[in-house]
Write an enzyme that holds these catalytic residues in place. Structure first.
Site, PDB file in Angstrom:
ATOM      1  N   ASP A   1      44.166  36.149  31.781  1.00  0.00           N
ATOM      2  CA  ASP A   1      43.147  35.095  31.823  1.00  0.00           C
ATOM      3  C   ASP A   1      42.577  34.912  33.226  1.00  0.00           C
ATOM      4  OD1 ASP A   1      45.945  34.091  32.186  1.00  0.00           O
ATOM      5  OD2 ASP A   1      44.897  32.264  32.786  1.00  0.00           O
TER       6      ASP A   1
ATOM      7  N   GLU B   1      47.752  31.557  32.442  1.00  0.00           N
ATOM      8  CA  GLU B   1      48.424  31.258  33.704  1.00  0.00           C
ATOM      9  C   GLU B   1      47.626  30.253  34.513  1.00  0.00           C
ATOM     10  OE1 GLU B   1      49.442  31.759  37.955  1.00  0.00           O
ATOM     11  OE2 GLU B   1      47.529  32.100  36.987  1.00  0.00           O
TER      12      GLU B   1
END
Ligand SMILES: *[C@@H]1O[C@H](CO)[C@@H](O)[C@H](O)[C@H]1NC(C)=O
Length: 542
Positions: free
Chosen positions: A196, A263
């Protein structure tokens, strides 16, 4: 790197290792003539990040038998006292696989390979795997679906990896790969990364030289979200394994790859599920070493300082609510809620956290490395660092000097406090009944969430008492129990408290020495830069 809406800044992550070194390992020396030969034919590539090199090198250089001996001669200008400072290990290369390494290095050094690798990363950047703070569960929120595109992309791009490794989807979109090693008695190595990226602000679209999801390679840099943080971790490890598989390589030790999906909001969905999956599948304390995002490197006068993060500060946002009776402002009390909140904020800023310089902590250890290996480090400061190793008085003197010497000192060696949000007041003739401010903290490695809460409470309590206010400090009533004018309430603003991470051992630690030795051999021998450093040093990072 985790970023939050409140604090969009870089934050280091930690490389953890959990097991004792394998004592049977042998190490191999890289001779200077080899270095020279390899460096001469090298080409520059800033485009892949250090993390990528690390992953490539780590896999290429690790988990086979080694031969050992010293590589870099000790710097002759150093006195005996300096010997114990910033210990360095020898560069490591797997000698039993010398021809495999040579063949990999040769391929990695070619222009075709580099362009293909840049495109592997560029294409990954073009898939906008954006992580939003308010993402729902993978089942209900369609914004996750883009991660499927990423799955399909890496399947196509790394066919041998996907034909050989066992892939498990965790929490639908996070990925865990298992590459079975020949010796099942060895604990696996875990390489982690996250897919991400943070969103961009539409208002800044025009400010990008190349668009944030272009993955455009301009001859020097790859542009876009995730090109650094942290798609190189995914693409680097995949690329390394794909090239190893092309040569028919089979690992002795099993290797696990784990790729998170959120994250950038703390790993609520991805890392949490991956953690559970790993414990369920492999058991507790079952991994030999975990290498994740974190740290960086800098060039100090020709010497590369590589600083893998071995420690990570804690985190706490404290919300201070001031609740007072309302009323018309034609008959105001002496202090409104805003005045009281101002009193609290003033007192907090009048009592900043004091950094602590301690010999066993990461900041001091990295300072020792700079003092020893940075040619530009002032001689009087170097002397002070040397003396501070055994003299408490010199250590205190050093701490005083650091205030001026190192602008990052108090942030690195202490807890930070920044009052970043304030809210209050609805109408100019109405008393403000509910006002608040939020203070952001990064908690020093030696401290804790509860120590910070206690200190905060101790500073606010006298202010609350002075204004005849009750104090609710993190759920506990403090001080005045009698009827009061109002309430000051302290709380964890976003339930995002985080203790400082356990510090990864750097001395007498096999995994850290393995990582250091691999970093050194990579920086000193690779074919991937036409600007090789004069020297390289590994220093613990925070
Ligand atoms: C504090 O506030 C309460 C409620 O308004 C009031 O009864 C009390 O007298 C005040 N005490 C002082 C010391 O001002």
């Amino acid at each position: 790197m985790r970023q939050t809406a409140q604090t969009p800044e870089r934050e280091p992550f930690v490389a953890h290792w959990s097991a004792k070194p394998d004592t049977e390992l042998e190490w191999h020396t890289i001779s200077d003539s080899q270095n020279y030969r390899r460096q001469r034919s090298s080409l520059r590539s800033k485009a892949l990040s250090f993390a990528c090199f690390l992953s490539l090198a780590l896999l290429a250089h690790r988990f086979w038998p080694y031969l050992t001996s010293a590589v870099f001669s000790a710097d002759s200008r150093l006195s005996v006292d300096e010997d114990s400072m910033c210990p360095q290990v020898s560069a490591i290369s797997p000698s039993n696989y010398a021809s495999l390494i040579d063949s990999l290095d040769e391929e990695y050094g070619t222009k075709e390979f580099k362009l293909k690798a840049y495109e592997s990363l560029g294409a990954a950047v073009r898939i906008p795997t954006v992580c939003y703070d308010d993402l729902g569960t993978p089942e209900e929120d369609p914004r996750w679906k883009i991660f499927y595109d990423f799955h399909s992309y890496i399947e196509k791009r790394f066919p041998k990896v996907h034909a050989t490794l066992q892939r498990t989807e965790v929490a639908t979109y996070a990925l865990v790969y298992h590459w079975q090693g020949a010796d099942a008695s060895l604990k696996p190595l875990l390489l982690a990364a996250h897919i991400d990226v943070v969103p961009t602000n539409d208002a800044t679209d025009d400010d990008w030289i190349n668009p944030p999801f272009s993955g455009y390679y301009d001859g020097e840099w790859i542009w876009g979200r995730g090109s650094c943080d942290y798609k190189p971790g995914v693409i680097g490890s995949m690329t390394a394994i794909e090239t190893l598989l092309e040569r028919g390589f089979k690992p002795t030790r099993s290797i696990i790859l784990a790729y998170g999906i959120d994250e950038e909001r703390g790993g609520l969905t991805g890392a949490a599920a991956i953690g559970e999956y790993l414990v369920k599948t492999y058991g507790k304390d079952s991994i030999s070493m975990i290498v994740d995002e974190g740290g960086g490197y800098s060039d100090m006068g020709g010497t590369i300082f590589a600083a893998p993060a071995v420690a990570e500060k804690g985190y706490l946002d404290v919300r201070m609510d001031v609740l007072t009776p309302g009323g018309h402002s034609s008959r105001p009390p002496k202090h409104t809620g805003i005045g009281i909140l101002a009193g609290v904020v003033t007192e907090l800023e009048a009592n900043p956290h004091v950094p602590e310089l301690a010999r066993d902590r990461t900041y001091y250890q990295s300072l020792q490395c700079r003092a020893k290996y940075d040619a530009a480090f002032p001689p009087d400061m170097r002397k002070l660092v040397l003396e501070s190793q055994s003299s408490d008085e010199k250590l205190r003197e050093l701490a005083k000097r650091l205030d001026d010497f190192d602008p990052a000192y108090s942030a690195s060696a202490g807890t930070t406090q920044a009052i970043d949000i304030i809210y209050g007041g609805v109408k100019v003739n109405a008393l403000p009944e509910a006002v608040y401010a939020i203070a952001n903290h990064r908690i020093a490695d030696h401290s804790s969430v509860s120590e910070l809460q206690d200190r905060f409470t101790n500073i606010v309590a006298p202010v609350a008492a002075k204004y005849n206010m009750s104090l609710d400090a993190f759920g506990k009533t403090v001080g005045l129990e009698v009827p009061t004018w109002g309430l000051v309430k302290l709380s964890d603003a976003f339930a995002s408290a985080l203790e400082p991470a356990p510090v990864t051992p750097t001395t007498g630690s096999g995994p850290y020495e393995l990582l250091s030795g691999t970093v050194l051999s990579t920086l000193k021998t690779n074919l991937r830069t036409d600007n090789p450093p004069d020297d390289a040093v590994v220093t613990p990072g925070l």
